[in-house]
Scaffold this active site. Structure first.
Site, PDB file in Angstrom:
ATOM      1  N   THR A 218       0.872  -1.176   0.000  1.00 45.99           N
ATOM      2  CA  THR A 218       0.000   0.000   0.000  1.00 45.99           C
ATOM      3  C   THR A 218       0.904   1.219   0.000  1.00 45.99           C
ATOM      4  OG1 THR A 218      -1.800  -1.045   1.187  1.00 45.99           O
ATOM      5  CG2 THR A 218      -1.575   1.314   1.511  1.00 45.99           C
ATOM      6  N   ARG A 246     -14.910  -6.445  -0.119  1.00 45.02           N
ATOM      7  CA  ARG A 246     -14.276  -5.958   1.119  1.00 45.02           C
ATOM      8  C   ARG A 246     -13.594  -4.605   0.876  1.00 45.02           C
ATOM      9  NH1 ARG A 246      -8.686  -4.566   2.556  1.00 45.02           N
ATOM     10  NH2 ARG A 246      -8.386  -5.054   4.754  1.00 45.02           N
ATOM     11  N   ILE A 247     -13.784  -3.700   1.800  1.00 45.54           N
ATOM     12  CA  ILE A 247     -13.117  -2.396   1.735  1.00 45.54           C
ATOM     13  C   ILE A 247     -12.233  -2.260   2.966  1.00 45.54           C
ATOM     14  CG2 ILE A 247     -13.498   0.108   1.801  1.00 45.54           C
ATOM     15  CD1 ILE A 247     -16.182  -0.498   0.306  1.00 45.54           C
ATOM     16  N   GLY A 248     -11.009  -1.833   2.773  1.00 44.30           N
ATOM     17  CA  GLY A 248     -10.070  -1.708   3.891  1.00 44.30           C
ATOM     18  C   GLY A 248     -10.077  -0.317   4.493  1.00 44.30           C
ATOM     19  N   THR A 269      -0.813   2.048   6.850  1.00 47.89           N
ATOM     20  CA  THR A 269      -0.700   0.799   6.098  1.00 47.89           C
ATOM     21  C   THR A 269      -0.696  -0.360   7.079  1.00 47.89           C
ATOM     22  OG1 THR A 269       0.688  -0.572   4.689  1.00 47.89           O
ATOM     23  CG2 THR A 269       1.831   1.092   6.005  1.00 47.89           C
ATOM     24  N   GLY A 270      -1.384  -1.420   6.721  1.00 48.18           N
ATOM     25  CA  GLY A 270      -1.419  -2.571   7.627  1.00 48.18           C
ATOM     26  C   GLY A 270      -2.715  -3.323   7.468  1.00 48.18           C
ATOM     27  N   TRP A 271      -3.027  -4.094   8.453  1.00 50.62           N
ATOM     28  CA  TRP A 271      -4.214  -4.940   8.420  1.00 50.62           C
ATOM     29  C   TRP A 271      -5.439  -4.043   8.629  1.00 50.62           C
ATOM     30  CZ3 TRP A 271      -4.164 -10.210  11.431  1.00 50.62           C
ATOM     31  CH2 TRP A 271      -5.260 -10.980  11.022  1.00 50.62           C
ATOM     32  N   GLY A 272      -6.103  -3.752   7.507  1.00 48.89           N
ATOM     33  CA  GLY A 272      -7.099  -2.692   7.471  1.00 48.89           C
ATOM     34  C   GLY A 272      -8.230  -2.812   8.473  1.00 48.89           C
TER      35      GLY A 272
HETATM   36  N1  ASP Z   1      -4.333  -1.329   4.776  1.00 48.80           N
HETATM   37  C1  ASP Z   1      -4.532  -2.009   3.543  1.00 48.80           C
HETATM   38  C2  ASP Z   1      -5.852  -2.724   3.592  1.00 48.80           C
HETATM   39  O1  ASP Z   1      -6.184  -3.310   4.607  1.00 48.80           O
HETATM   40  C3  ASP Z   1      -3.456  -3.007   3.228  1.00 48.80           C
HETATM   41  C4  ASP Z   1      -2.052  -2.565   3.527  1.00 48.80           C
HETATM   42  O2  ASP Z   1      -1.816  -1.459   3.964  1.00 48.80           O
HETATM   43  O3  ASP Z   1      -1.122  -3.347   3.294  1.00 48.80           O
HETATM   44  O4  ASP Z   1      -6.549  -2.737   2.625  1.00 48.80           O
END
Ligand code: ASP
Length: 352
Positions: A218, A246-248, A269-272
C-alpha cells in the site's frame, strides 16, 4: 457614537494587519510565520508495512524499491520547494508509486478471491478538512486522482464501484481495461493463498501469515507545504484474496488517511480491519489536539499499543504542522522515505 468609533478603530486595525501578511488561498499567515514554515516544510512516504526481512530480499529488488521511493519523493519535494501545495505533492508522488508494479496500488494491486483487482484510495486536505475517497474501483489507473476529484468536483466524500467509475468518466478520466492491473507476481500470490486455504492450512485466510504478507505495498504520502498546509493520501489494492467487495482502511477518512492543519497529516498501512476499528489516523491527530501529545508519542501509542492490543499490525507515516515526522510500525519493516526542508533524504525498509 462610542460603538461607531469602536467599529472604526477595529476596521483600521484589521486593515493595517493585512499589509503585514501574505494571503494564501485559504489562510492568512504573518510574514514572519511564513519564513519559519519555509524552513519546516517536508514530505514523507510509505510503500507498505509487513514482514520485510533483509534475508528474504535480493540486493537488486531492494535497490529497485529504494530507487522508486526516491523517484517518487523527489517529485513531491520539488513541488513543495517550488511553492506548490501539499495536496499536489501528495497526489503526484503517489502517482509514481501507483504506476509501478512494485507496490500494491494502481498497477501492482493485489488480486481478490474472484481474481479481480479492486482499488481503494483517499485524500484529505488539512487546511479545509475536505476529503475525497474511492473504494472498489476496477478501471481507474490512478485511484488517488479520482479521490481528489471526488473531493474537488463532487458534493460527496466517498464513492464506490461502478458509480465511482461513472463519475470518473463524467469528469473526463479515461478508464483502463481491468487487465491493465494484471501482474504475474500478484496473480501467483493469490494462487498460493488459495492453495493454502484449500488444503485447510488456514481457516481465515487473513490470519495466515503468508496471506497477510502477500499484500505488501500500500502506498501513502503526507506533506507540509510552504503555506503551512498539511495533506495526506493513501492508495492500495487492499489485501490478497479479499472477498465480497471488502473495503479496507485506506479509503476510510480517519482510519487510513487524515489531515488537519491544527495537528498533523497521517497515512496508514497494515491490516485494514484493525486500522478501521482503532480509527488509527484520527486517533493520532485527536491525541495531539486534545491532549497536547507529540506526533511521535501519539503514533507510538496507537501503533505499538492500541493496534497490537486488538490483534492487528502495520504502521503509519505522519508529519505535523511544524514539520516533525513519525514513521512508526510494529511489523518487521515498512518501505519509507522522508525529505526535510533542508533537502536531507532518508530511505529505509527495515527496522534500522
Ligand atoms: N491497509 C490495507 C488494507 O487493509 C493493506 C495494507 O496497507 O497493506 O486494505
Amino acid at each position: 457614537m462610542k460603538q461607531i468609533l469602536t467599529l472604526l478603530i477595529g476596521l483600521f486595525v484589521l486593515f493595517s494587519c493585512k499589509n503585514d501578511t501574505k494571503t494564501t488561498s485559504r489562510t492568512t499567515i504573518p510574514t514572519s510565520e511564513l519564513q519559519k514554515i519555509d524552513e519546516m516544510h517536508g514530505i514523507v512516504i510509505h510503500g507498505g508495512a509487513g514482514t520485510l526481512l533483509k534475508k528474504n530480499m535480493s540486493d537488486s529488488l531492494e535497490n529497485a524499491y529504494k530507487e522508486k521511493l526516491k523517484e517518487a519523493i523527489l517529485i513531491g519535494d520539488e513541488i513543495l520547494r517550488g511553492g506548490g501545495t501539499a495536496m499536489e505533492a501528495v497526489t503526484k508522488t503517489i502517482n509514481v508509486l501507483e504506476d509501478t508494479p512494485l507496490f500494491n496500488a494502481g498497477k501492482g494491486a493485489v488480486f481478490t478471491h474472484d481474481e479481480k483487482n479492486e482499488l481503494d484510495a483517499s485524500v484529505m486536505d488539512g487546511a479545509t478538512l475536505n476529503a475525497g475517497a474511492v473504494a472498489g474501483v476496477t478501471r481507474i489507473k490512478n485511484p488517488i486522482d479520482l479521490a481528489l476529484s471526488v473531493m474537488n468536483d463532487s458534493p460527496h466524500v466517498m464513492l464506490s464501484g461502478v458509480g465511482a467509475e461513472t463519475f470518473a468518466e463524467e469528469q473526463g478520466f479515461s478508464l483502463v481495461d481491468p487487465s491493465y492491473f494484471y501482474t504475474e507476481k500478484r496473480y501467483q500470490s493469490l494462487q498460493k493463498v488459495k492453495e493454502r486455504e484449500k488444503n485447510k492450512a488456514v481457516s481465515v485466510s487473513f490470519d495466515d501469515p503468508y496471506s497477510k504478507d502477500s499484500k505488501f505495498g500500500t502506498v501513502g504520502c503526507v506533506a507540509l507545504d510552504k503555506h503551512g498546509n498539511l495533506a495526506a493520501g493513501t492508495s492500495t489494492g487492499g489485501m490478497t484474496n479479499k472477498r465480497w467487495n471488502r473495503i479496507g482502511d485506506a479509503p476510510i477518512i480517519g482510519a487510513g488517511t487524515y489531515a488537519n492543519n491544527a495537528t498533523c497529516a497521517i497515512s496508514s498501512t497494515g491490516w485494514g480491519e484493525y486500522f478501521i476499528r482503532a480509527m488509527v489516523a484520527h486517533d493520532i491527530s485527536a491525541m495531539m489536539e486534545y491532549k497536547g501529545v507529540t506526533l511521535q508519542e501519539a503514533a507510538r501509542i496507537v501503533i505499538q499499543e492500541k493496534v497490537p492490543a486488538l490483534g492487528g499490525d502495520g504502521g503509519i507515516i505522519g508529519i505535523d504542522n511544524q514539520g516533525n515526522i513519525a514513521m512508526e510500525f510494529n511489523t518487521a519493516g515498512m518501505y519509507r522515505a522522508h525529505i526535510n526542508a533542508q533537502g536531507e533524504l532518508t530511505i529505509k525498509i527495515y527496522k534500522d
